[in-house]
Design a protein around this motif. Sequence first.
Motif, PDB file in Angstrom:
ATOM      1  N   TYR A 207       0.832  -1.211   0.000  1.00  0.00           N
ATOM      2  CA  TYR A 207       0.000   0.000   0.000  1.00  0.00           C
ATOM      3  C   TYR A 207       0.862   1.255   0.000  1.00  0.00           C
ATOM      4  O   TYR A 207       1.991   1.266   0.485  1.00  0.00           O
ATOM      5  CB  TYR A 207      -0.893   0.066   1.242  1.00  0.00           C
ATOM      6  N   THR A 208       0.237   2.335  -0.510  1.00  0.00           N
ATOM      7  CA  THR A 208       0.898   3.621  -0.407  1.00  0.00           C
ATOM      8  C   THR A 208       0.861   4.081   1.049  1.00  0.00           C
ATOM      9  O   THR A 208       0.090   3.577   1.857  1.00  0.00           O
ATOM     10  CB  THR A 208       0.205   4.684  -1.276  1.00  0.00           C
ATOM     11  N   HIS A 209       1.675   5.037   1.353  1.00  0.00           N
ATOM     12  CA  HIS A 209       1.855   5.560   2.691  1.00  0.00           C
ATOM     13  C   HIS A 209       0.529   5.885   3.398  1.00  0.00           C
ATOM     14  O   HIS A 209      -0.342   6.500   2.827  1.00  0.00           O
ATOM     15  CB  HIS A 209       2.677   6.851   2.536  1.00  0.00           C
ATOM     16  N   LYS A 210       0.359   5.429   4.615  1.00  0.00           N
ATOM     17  CA  LYS A 210      -0.754   5.811   5.487  1.00  0.00           C
ATOM     18  C   LYS A 210      -2.128   5.291   5.053  1.00  0.00           C
ATOM     19  O   LYS A 210      -3.156   5.831   5.425  1.00  0.00           O
ATOM     20  CB  LYS A 210      -0.812   7.336   5.652  1.00  0.00           C
ATOM     21  N   PHE A 211      -2.165   4.264   4.218  1.00  0.00           N
ATOM     22  CA  PHE A 211      -3.412   3.685   3.742  1.00  0.00           C
ATOM     23  C   PHE A 211      -3.702   2.413   4.534  1.00  0.00           C
ATOM     24  O   PHE A 211      -2.887   1.496   4.566  1.00  0.00           O
ATOM     25  CB  PHE A 211      -3.257   3.386   2.249  1.00  0.00           C
ATOM     26  N   TYR A 212      -4.863   2.377   5.181  1.00  0.00           N
ATOM     27  CA  TYR A 212      -5.262   1.210   5.982  1.00  0.00           C
ATOM     28  C   TYR A 212      -6.545   0.615   5.409  1.00  0.00           C
ATOM     29  O   TYR A 212      -7.427   1.348   4.972  1.00  0.00           O
ATOM     30  CB  TYR A 212      -5.485   1.624   7.448  1.00  0.00           C
ATOM     31  N   SER A 213      -6.621  -0.715   5.450  1.00  0.00           N
ATOM     32  CA  SER A 213      -7.807  -1.363   4.885  1.00  0.00           C
ATOM     33  C   SER A 213      -8.148  -2.632   5.658  1.00  0.00           C
ATOM     34  O   SER A 213      -7.402  -3.064   6.537  1.00  0.00           O
ATOM     35  CB  SER A 213      -7.560  -1.680   3.409  1.00  0.00           C
ATOM     36  N   THR A 214      -9.299  -3.202   5.281  1.00  0.00           N
ATOM     37  CA  THR A 214      -9.686  -4.498   5.840  1.00  0.00           C
ATOM     38  C   THR A 214      -8.701  -5.563   5.355  1.00  0.00           C
ATOM     39  O   THR A 214      -8.005  -5.367   4.361  1.00  0.00           O
ATOM     40  CB  THR A 214     -11.102  -4.855   5.358  1.00  0.00           C
ATOM     41  N   GLU A 287     -14.937   6.633  15.677  1.00  0.00           N
ATOM     42  CA  GLU A 287     -14.660   8.049  15.431  1.00  0.00           C
ATOM     43  C   GLU A 287     -13.375   8.210  14.620  1.00  0.00           C
ATOM     44  O   GLU A 287     -13.312   9.016  13.682  1.00  0.00           O
ATOM     45  CB  GLU A 287     -14.570   8.810  16.772  1.00  0.00           C
ATOM     46  N   GLU A 288     -12.354   7.425  14.961  1.00  0.00           N
ATOM     47  CA  GLU A 288     -11.101   7.498  14.190  1.00  0.00           C
ATOM     48  C   GLU A 288     -11.318   7.104  12.732  1.00  0.00           C
ATOM     49  O   GLU A 288     -10.813   7.752  11.814  1.00  0.00           O
ATOM     50  CB  GLU A 288     -10.068   6.526  14.791  1.00  0.00           C
ATOM     51  N   VAL A 289     -12.092   6.039  12.529  1.00  0.00           N
ATOM     52  CA  VAL A 289     -12.326   5.574  11.147  1.00  0.00           C
ATOM     53  C   VAL A 289     -13.149   6.601  10.381  1.00  0.00           C
ATOM     54  O   VAL A 289     -12.907   6.857   9.200  1.00  0.00           O
ATOM     55  CB  VAL A 289     -13.019   4.188  11.140  1.00  0.00           C
ATOM     56  N   ARG A 290     -14.099   7.226  11.073  1.00  0.00           N
ATOM     57  CA  ARG A 290     -14.902   8.277  10.417  1.00  0.00           C
ATOM     58  C   ARG A 290     -13.969   9.398   9.930  1.00  0.00           C
ATOM     59  O   ARG A 290     -14.105   9.877   8.795  1.00  0.00           O
ATOM     60  CB  ARG A 290     -15.947   8.834  11.397  1.00  0.00           C
ATOM     61  N   LEU A 291     -13.016   9.787  10.753  1.00  0.00           N
ATOM     62  CA  LEU A 291     -12.060  10.843  10.356  1.00  0.00           C
ATOM     63  C   LEU A 291     -11.204  10.380   9.169  1.00  0.00           C
ATOM     64  O   LEU A 291     -10.897  11.169   8.267  1.00  0.00           O
ATOM     65  CB  LEU A 291     -11.158  11.220  11.541  1.00  0.00           C
ATOM     66  N   MET A 292     -10.833   9.112   9.171  1.00  0.00           N
ATOM     67  CA  MET A 292     -10.045   8.568   8.049  1.00  0.00           C
ATOM     68  C   MET A 292     -10.865   8.639   6.760  1.00  0.00           C
ATOM     69  O   MET A 292     -10.350   8.991   5.696  1.00  0.00           O
ATOM     70  CB  MET A 292      -9.641   7.115   8.338  1.00  0.00           C
ATOM     71  N   MET A 293     -12.165   8.302   6.843  1.00  0.00           N
ATOM     72  CA  MET A 293     -13.027   8.345   5.649  1.00  0.00           C
ATOM     73  C   MET A 293     -13.203   9.769   5.153  1.00  0.00           C
ATOM     74  O   MET A 293     -13.347  10.005   3.948  1.00  0.00           O
ATOM     75  CB  MET A 293     -14.403   7.734   5.964  1.00  0.00           C
ATOM     76  N   GLN A 294     -13.189  10.721   6.073  1.00  0.00           N
ATOM     77  CA  GLN A 294     -13.376  12.134   5.697  1.00  0.00           C
ATOM     78  C   GLN A 294     -12.062  12.817   5.317  1.00  0.00           C
ATOM     79  O   GLN A 294     -12.056  13.998   4.962  1.00  0.00           O
ATOM     80  CB  GLN A 294     -14.016  12.898   6.875  1.00  0.00           C
ATOM     81  N   LYS A 296      -9.690  13.474   7.444  1.00  0.00           N
ATOM     82  CA  LYS A 296      -9.381  14.426   8.521  1.00  0.00           C
ATOM     83  C   LYS A 296      -8.625  13.786   9.681  1.00  0.00           C
ATOM     84  O   LYS A 296      -8.562  14.351  10.776  1.00  0.00           O
ATOM     85  CB  LYS A 296     -10.687  15.036   9.054  1.00  0.00           C
ATOM     86  N   HIS A 297      -8.094  12.589   9.473  1.00  0.00           N
ATOM     87  CA  HIS A 297      -7.400  11.914  10.570  1.00  0.00           C
ATOM     88  C   HIS A 297      -6.127  12.686  10.925  1.00  0.00           C
ATOM     89  O   HIS A 297      -5.387  13.109  10.032  1.00  0.00           O
ATOM     90  CB  HIS A 297      -7.056  10.478  10.161  1.00  0.00           C
ATOM     91  N   PRO A 298      -5.857  12.909  12.240  1.00  0.00           N
ATOM     92  CA  PRO A 298      -4.686  13.731  12.623  1.00  0.00           C
ATOM     93  C   PRO A 298      -3.351  13.200  12.101  1.00  0.00           C
ATOM     94  O   PRO A 298      -2.424  13.973  11.864  1.00  0.00           O
ATOM     95  CB  PRO A 298      -4.731  13.703  14.162  1.00  0.00           C
ATOM     96  N   GLU A 299      -3.240  11.878  11.905  1.00  0.00           N
ATOM     97  CA  GLU A 299      -1.991  11.315  11.340  1.00  0.00           C
ATOM     98  C   GLU A 299      -2.037  11.211   9.822  1.00  0.00           C
ATOM     99  O   GLU A 299      -1.113  10.685   9.204  1.00  0.00           O
ATOM    100  CB  GLU A 299      -1.735   9.920  11.924  1.00  0.00           C
ATOM    101  N   GLY A 300      -3.136  11.673   9.214  1.00  0.00           N
ATOM    102  CA  GLY A 300      -3.267  11.610   7.758  1.00  0.00           C
ATOM    103  C   GLY A 300      -3.588  10.219   7.237  1.00  0.00           C
ATOM    104  O   GLY A 300      -3.388   9.941   6.049  1.00  0.00           O
ATOM    105  N   LEU A 301      -4.092   9.334   8.107  1.00  0.00           N
ATOM    106  CA  LEU A 301      -4.409   7.967   7.670  1.00  0.00           C
ATOM    107  C   LEU A 301      -5.672   7.967   6.810  1.00  0.00           C
ATOM    108  O   LEU A 301      -6.591   8.741   7.049  1.00  0.00           O
ATOM    109  CB  LEU A 301      -4.609   7.045   8.877  1.00  0.00           C
ATOM    110  N   THR A 302      -5.691   7.086   5.806  1.00  0.00           N
ATOM    111  CA  THR A 302      -6.845   7.015   4.902  1.00  0.00           C
ATOM    112  C   THR A 302      -7.323   5.569   4.748  1.00  0.00           C
ATOM    113  O   THR A 302      -6.636   4.629   5.157  1.00  0.00           O
ATOM    114  CB  THR A 302      -6.497   7.559   3.500  1.00  0.00           C
ATOM    115  N   VAL A 303      -8.508   5.429   4.128  1.00  0.00           N
ATOM    116  CA  VAL A 303      -9.100   4.102   3.865  1.00  0.00           C
ATOM    117  C   VAL A 303      -9.448   4.013   2.382  1.00  0.00           C
ATOM    118  O   VAL A 303      -9.421   5.029   1.681  1.00  0.00           O
ATOM    119  CB  VAL A 303     -10.367   3.884   4.740  1.00  0.00           C
ATOM    120  N   PRO A 304      -9.798   2.811   1.877  1.00  0.00           N
ATOM    121  CA  PRO A 304     -10.130   2.679   0.447  1.00  0.00           C
ATOM    122  C   PRO A 304     -11.359   3.503   0.050  1.00  0.00           C
ATOM    123  O   PRO A 304     -12.160   3.886   0.903  1.00  0.00           O
ATOM    124  CB  PRO A 304     -10.430   1.184   0.292  1.00  0.00           C
TER     125      PRO A 304
END
Length: 320
Positions: A207-214, A287-294, A296-304
Amino acid sequence: MPCNTPKREDFPQPAIHSEHMLDRMTEKRRDTAWIKRRLAGKNSRFLLFADLLLAVDSNEDRSETRLRWQSAKDIRKLGVDMDSTMLLGCDREGHAVFAASLSAADATAAPGGMDALKPLVDLRSLAIQGVLSPQDLSLAGMARALAAWHDVARCCGRCGGHTRVFDAGWRRECWACGQEFFPRADRAIIVLITDGTRCLLGHHKRYTHKFYSTLAGFVEPGEDFESCVRREMREETGITIGKITYMASQPWPFPHLLMIGCWAEALTTKLTLEEDELHDARWFTREEVRLMMQGKHPEGLTVPGPHSIAYALIKSFVDG
Ligand SMILES: [Zn+2]
């Protein structure tokens, strides 16, 4: 804490799916006279792939992109062997929809080939960008999966002979020993693991940097999907899985997978990661996952993105 598994009717549908797309016309695939008429028909249309890249109509930054439909005449001009074209089905008006696949080198060598192909784009990039409608993305995905299978099925796995295309692109047969080959859809499980209040997402090495998934894995011969979920999740994370609930499946055209999406209840939470596969895995709150989807996660983490069943699984957790 027990899982609050969502109801299957509430499960969000990913953008790549197979509902209401085309009538696949399976009963006509062996009707060579019918296929021949459709291949010559003026209302028939063709999607074109070159080296598995899709020809589209698009502006420079791809923000406006549509499938590029070619006529039978266009396809012939590019030197496509019409016997190797793939019938995807018929649309609501009864017009046949085909796909054709060739090498970029062959296509560009044909007169006008460069113009017919530009731009050629990777379907996965288009899916991530979200610029195609779900219907067009799903249709192009079906075509790409079939074309990708043809690419690796040219020789017989039994005797090494050359295989030829039959049934409008839905069967190959070895000229030497007669062995038949049918398009593959490899089975894989994809899993939202939850301990009731948190879900487990992983950061794969690819994965690219900071991308988290199932988490996901392939179903092996002799294995049902529940056993596969338990084995794969134990191997990758060390987690022991309890109840498993099937949610939905998704055709995934990279290259030709059927993803079986489910929720799984974690009986343990201590992580022991398989380092060859996962770079990291963490428990995340809603709440953390919601921020990732938006974004807006403070560490810049994202989801698919919404094209994938991974997104649907993650969204069903956040909405839960
Ligand atoms: Zn053979």
